[in-house]
Design a protein around this motif. Structure first.
Motif, PDB file in Angstrom:
ATOM      1  N   PRO A   8       0.821  -1.207  -0.200  1.00  0.00           N
ATOM      2  CA  PRO A   8      -0.047  -0.119   0.093  1.00  0.00           C
ATOM      3  C   PRO A   8       0.597   1.203  -0.088  1.00  0.00           C
ATOM      4  O   PRO A   8       1.976   1.267   0.184  1.00  0.00           O
ATOM      5  N   ARG A   9       0.097   2.258  -0.193  1.00  0.00           N
ATOM      6  CA  ARG A   9       0.986   3.563   0.018  1.00  0.00           C
ATOM      7  C   ARG A   9       1.309   3.907   1.353  1.00  0.00           C
ATOM      8  O   ARG A   9       2.447   4.432   1.559  1.00  0.00           O
ATOM      9  N   TYR A  10       0.282   3.688   2.218  1.00  0.00           N
ATOM     10  CA  TYR A  10       0.494   3.760   3.515  1.00  0.00           C
ATOM     11  C   TYR A  10       0.316   2.702   4.482  1.00  0.00           C
ATOM     12  O   TYR A  10      -0.826   2.109   4.086  1.00  0.00           O
ATOM     13  N   LYS A  11       0.979   2.542   5.373  1.00  0.00           N
ATOM     14  CA  LYS A  11       0.593   1.349   6.344  1.00  0.00           C
ATOM     15  C   LYS A  11       0.850   1.677   7.766  1.00  0.00           C
ATOM     16  O   LYS A  11       2.016   2.265   7.999  1.00  0.00           O
ATOM     17  N   VAL A  12      -0.016   1.442   8.597  1.00  0.00           N
ATOM     18  CA  VAL A  12      -0.035   1.880   9.911  1.00  0.00           C
ATOM     19  C   VAL A  12      -0.289   0.523  10.664  1.00  0.00           C
ATOM     20  O   VAL A  12      -1.168  -0.076  10.255  1.00  0.00           O
ATOM     21  N   ALA A  13       0.551  -0.056  11.561  1.00  0.00           N
ATOM     22  CA  ALA A  13       0.593  -1.088  12.284  1.00  0.00           C
ATOM     23  C   ALA A  13       1.063  -0.857  13.453  1.00  0.00           C
ATOM     24  O   ALA A  13       1.883   0.012  14.054  1.00  0.00           O
ATOM     25  N   LYS A  14       0.660  -1.726  14.629  1.00  0.00           N
ATOM     26  CA  LYS A  14       0.705  -1.687  15.932  1.00  0.00           C
ATOM     27  C   LYS A  14       2.167  -2.546  15.955  1.00  0.00           C
ATOM     28  O   LYS A  14       2.164  -3.331  15.463  1.00  0.00           O
ATOM     29  N   ARG A  15       2.969  -2.073  16.843  1.00  0.00           N
ATOM     30  CA  ARG A  15       4.314  -2.763  17.364  1.00  0.00           C
ATOM     31  C   ARG A  15       3.831  -4.144  17.538  1.00  0.00           C
ATOM     32  O   ARG A  15       3.112  -4.548  18.333  1.00  0.00           O
ATOM     33  N   SER A  95      15.574  -1.980 -12.431  1.00  0.00           N
ATOM     34  CA  SER A  95      16.252  -1.872 -13.670  1.00  0.00           C
ATOM     35  C   SER A  95      16.394  -2.660 -14.591  1.00  0.00           C
ATOM     36  O   SER A  95      16.139  -3.899 -14.459  1.00  0.00           O
ATOM     37  N   TRP A  96      16.531  -2.560 -15.993  1.00  0.00           N
ATOM     38  CA  TRP A  96      16.197  -3.325 -16.955  1.00  0.00           C
ATOM     39  C   TRP A  96      17.427  -4.453 -17.288  1.00  0.00           C
ATOM     40  O   TRP A  96      17.225  -5.435 -17.802  1.00  0.00           O
ATOM     41  N   ASP A  97      18.572  -4.090 -16.519  1.00  0.00           N
ATOM     42  CA  ASP A  97      19.632  -5.149 -16.785  1.00  0.00           C
ATOM     43  C   ASP A  97      20.479  -5.578 -15.407  1.00  0.00           C
ATOM     44  O   ASP A  97      20.134  -4.991 -14.423  1.00  0.00           O
ATOM     45  N   ARG A  98      21.106  -6.411 -15.599  1.00  0.00           N
ATOM     46  CA  ARG A  98      21.710  -7.197 -14.552  1.00  0.00           C
ATOM     47  C   ARG A  98      23.152  -6.419 -14.163  1.00  0.00           C
ATOM     48  O   ARG A  98      23.693  -6.651 -13.450  1.00  0.00           O
ATOM     49  N   GLY A  99      23.532  -5.656 -15.179  1.00  0.00           N
ATOM     50  CA  GLY A  99      24.630  -5.044 -14.869  1.00  0.00           C
ATOM     51  C   GLY A  99      24.849  -4.000 -13.860  1.00  0.00           C
ATOM     52  O   GLY A  99      23.850  -3.316 -13.520  1.00  0.00           O
ATOM     53  N   SER A 100      25.896  -3.580 -13.182  1.00  0.00           N
ATOM     54  CA  SER A 100      26.150  -2.409 -12.359  1.00  0.00           C
ATOM     55  C   SER A 100      25.881  -1.127 -13.087  1.00  0.00           C
ATOM     56  O   SER A 100      26.337  -0.817 -14.084  1.00  0.00           O
ATOM     57  N   GLY A 101      25.625  -0.146 -12.446  1.00  0.00           N
ATOM     58  CA  GLY A 101      25.591   1.170 -12.858  1.00  0.00           C
ATOM     59  C   GLY A 101      24.414   1.455 -13.658  1.00  0.00           C
ATOM     60  O   GLY A 101      24.462   2.501 -14.570  1.00  0.00           O
ATOM     61  N   GLN A 102      23.495   0.564 -13.698  1.00  0.00           N
ATOM     62  CA  GLN A 102      22.189   1.029 -14.540  1.00  0.00           C
ATOM     63  C   GLN A 102      21.470   2.173 -13.793  1.00  0.00           C
ATOM     64  O   GLN A 102      21.179   1.955 -12.522  1.00  0.00           O
ATOM     65  N   PRO A 103      20.675   2.938 -14.570  1.00  0.00           N
ATOM     66  CA  PRO A 103      19.551   3.902 -13.798  1.00  0.00           C
ATOM     67  C   PRO A 103      18.633   2.936 -13.296  1.00  0.00           C
ATOM     68  O   PRO A 103      18.106   2.076 -13.849  1.00  0.00           O
ATOM     69  N   GLN A 104      18.373   3.450 -12.162  1.00  0.00           N
ATOM     70  CA  GLN A 104      17.250   2.573 -11.399  1.00  0.00           C
ATOM     71  C   GLN A 104      16.009   3.434 -11.342  1.00  0.00           C
ATOM     72  O   GLN A 104      15.810   4.696 -11.332  1.00  0.00           O
ATOM     73  N   HIS A 105      14.700   2.993 -11.430  1.00  0.00           N
ATOM     74  CA  HIS A 105      13.246   3.632 -11.639  1.00  0.00           C
ATOM     75  C   HIS A 105      12.472   3.249 -10.353  1.00  0.00           C
ATOM     76  O   HIS A 105      12.461   1.896 -10.020  1.00  0.00           O
ATOM     77  N   PHE A 106      12.212   4.064  -9.596  1.00  0.00           N
ATOM     78  CA  PHE A 106      11.930   4.005  -8.219  1.00  0.00           C
ATOM     79  C   PHE A 106      10.186   4.055  -8.220  1.00  0.00           C
ATOM     80  O   PHE A 106       9.620   4.836  -9.167  1.00  0.00           O
ATOM     81  N   GLY A 107       9.558   3.501  -7.299  1.00  0.00           N
ATOM     82  CA  GLY A 107       8.156   3.392  -7.019  1.00  0.00           C
ATOM     83  C   GLY A 107       7.924   4.563  -6.131  1.00  0.00           C
ATOM     84  O   GLY A 107       8.889   5.135  -5.747  1.00  0.00           O
ATOM     85  N   ASP A 108       6.862   4.905  -5.790  1.00  0.00           N
ATOM     86  CA  ASP A 108       6.279   5.876  -4.945  1.00  0.00           C
ATOM     87  C   ASP A 108       6.596   5.655  -3.461  1.00  0.00           C
ATOM     88  O   ASP A 108       6.494   6.451  -2.716  1.00  0.00           O
ATOM     89  N   GLY A 109       6.766   4.379  -3.176  1.00  0.00           N
ATOM     90  CA  GLY A 109       7.109   3.962  -1.701  1.00  0.00           C
ATOM     91  C   GLY A 109       5.919   3.500  -1.039  1.00  0.00           C
ATOM     92  O   GLY A 109       4.621   4.049  -1.521  1.00  0.00           O
ATOM     93  N   THR A 110       6.268   2.751   0.195  1.00  0.00           N
ATOM     94  CA  THR A 110       5.211   2.593   1.379  1.00  0.00           C
ATOM     95  C   THR A 110       5.630   3.255   2.503  1.00  0.00           C
ATOM     96  O   THR A 110       6.789   2.925   2.983  1.00  0.00           O
ATOM     97  N   ARG A 111       4.825   4.236   2.916  1.00  0.00           N
ATOM     98  CA  ARG A 111       5.096   4.846   4.242  1.00  0.00           C
ATOM     99  C   ARG A 111       4.676   3.967   5.416  1.00  0.00           C
ATOM    100  O   ARG A 111       3.576   3.887   5.622  1.00  0.00           O
ATOM    101  N   LEU A 112       5.621   3.485   6.174  1.00  0.00           N
ATOM    102  CA  LEU A 112       5.100   2.466   7.179  1.00  0.00           C
ATOM    103  C   LEU A 112       5.394   3.241   8.576  1.00  0.00           C
ATOM    104  O   LEU A 112       6.345   3.959   8.654  1.00  0.00           O
TER     105      LEU A 112
END
Lengths: 115, 108
Positions: A8-15, A95-112
């Protein structure tokens, strides 16, 4: 979709609860990464997959953290027995390839947030 | 472990002023990538530098890689309000090792 999708974009959980965070990478991308970003900090590496193989999990903070990518596409990051210090944004990147130094495409993240 | 250090941590400028952020490493970097993260957003890839002394330009943005491949800089000419965000350099191996970023704010 066109980009990396996280839910999810946001997740709230109890310890003490377990949580599962999902990442759907860009179609065809071989490499998938998980990062943890604390407030005001840069993303910190957690783990890396090349297709379904988890090649590096050196960044996982403890054995409570577990990640999988069973079919080489969607990945799940699971945190067991959550603690307050687990509160952060969890970013997935691909990233599309397995090589190092490839540009990475990020998602919007999950705020926990752990209460 | 290996780290990249970024300065300054914060920078506020008036619209139209220039802005520079610096990235330094104690060891030689094979390559370096720059990302921009808007408030509430995710990091977006800007550029990768590989060669010693390399200079690359993207419109008002100029990226440099030091001769010793231990430092890098990002310079923005004539900032705009759309430039606000946090700029990260990252050591680009299999995974990225990010600096702490420079947060730019711009007032009009």
């Amino acid at each position: 979709g066109a980009g990396v999708s996280q839910s999810p974009r946001y997740k709230v959980a109890k310890r003490g609860q377990d949580v599962a965070l999902r990442c759907d990478p860009i179609s065809g991308h071989v490499s998938l990464f998980w990062y943890q970003q604390a407030l005001g900090q840069g993303p910190e590496f957690l783990t890396y997959f090349q297709n379904e193989a988890q090649l590096d999990k050196s960044g996982l903070p403890s054995d409570r953290f577990f990640a999988e990518r069973p079919e080489g596409s969607v990945s799940t990051l699971k945190i067991q027995r959550t603690q307050q210090e687990d509160s952060a944004v969890y970013l997935c990147a691909s990233s599309w390839d397995r090589g190092s130094g490839q540009p990475q495409h990020f998602g919007d993240g999950t705020r926990l947030s752990i209460l | 472990g290996q780290q990249v250090m970024q300065i300054p941590q914060y920078q506020h400028v008036q619209e139209g002023e220039d802005f520079t952020t610096y990235c330094n490493s104690s060891t030689t970097l094979s390559n370096i990538q720059w990302y921009k993260q808007r408030p509430g957003g995710h990091p977006v890839f800007l550029i990768q530098l590989v060669k010693s002394g390399e200079v690359k330009k993207q419109k008002r943005l100029t990226f440099q890689f030091g001769e010793a491949k231990k430092n890098s800089s990002l310079h923005i000419t004539a900032t705009r309000t759309t430039d606000v965000g946090t700029y990260f350099c990252a050591q680009a191996g299999t995974a990225l090792i990010f600096g702490k970023g420079t947060t730019l704010s711009v007032s009009s």
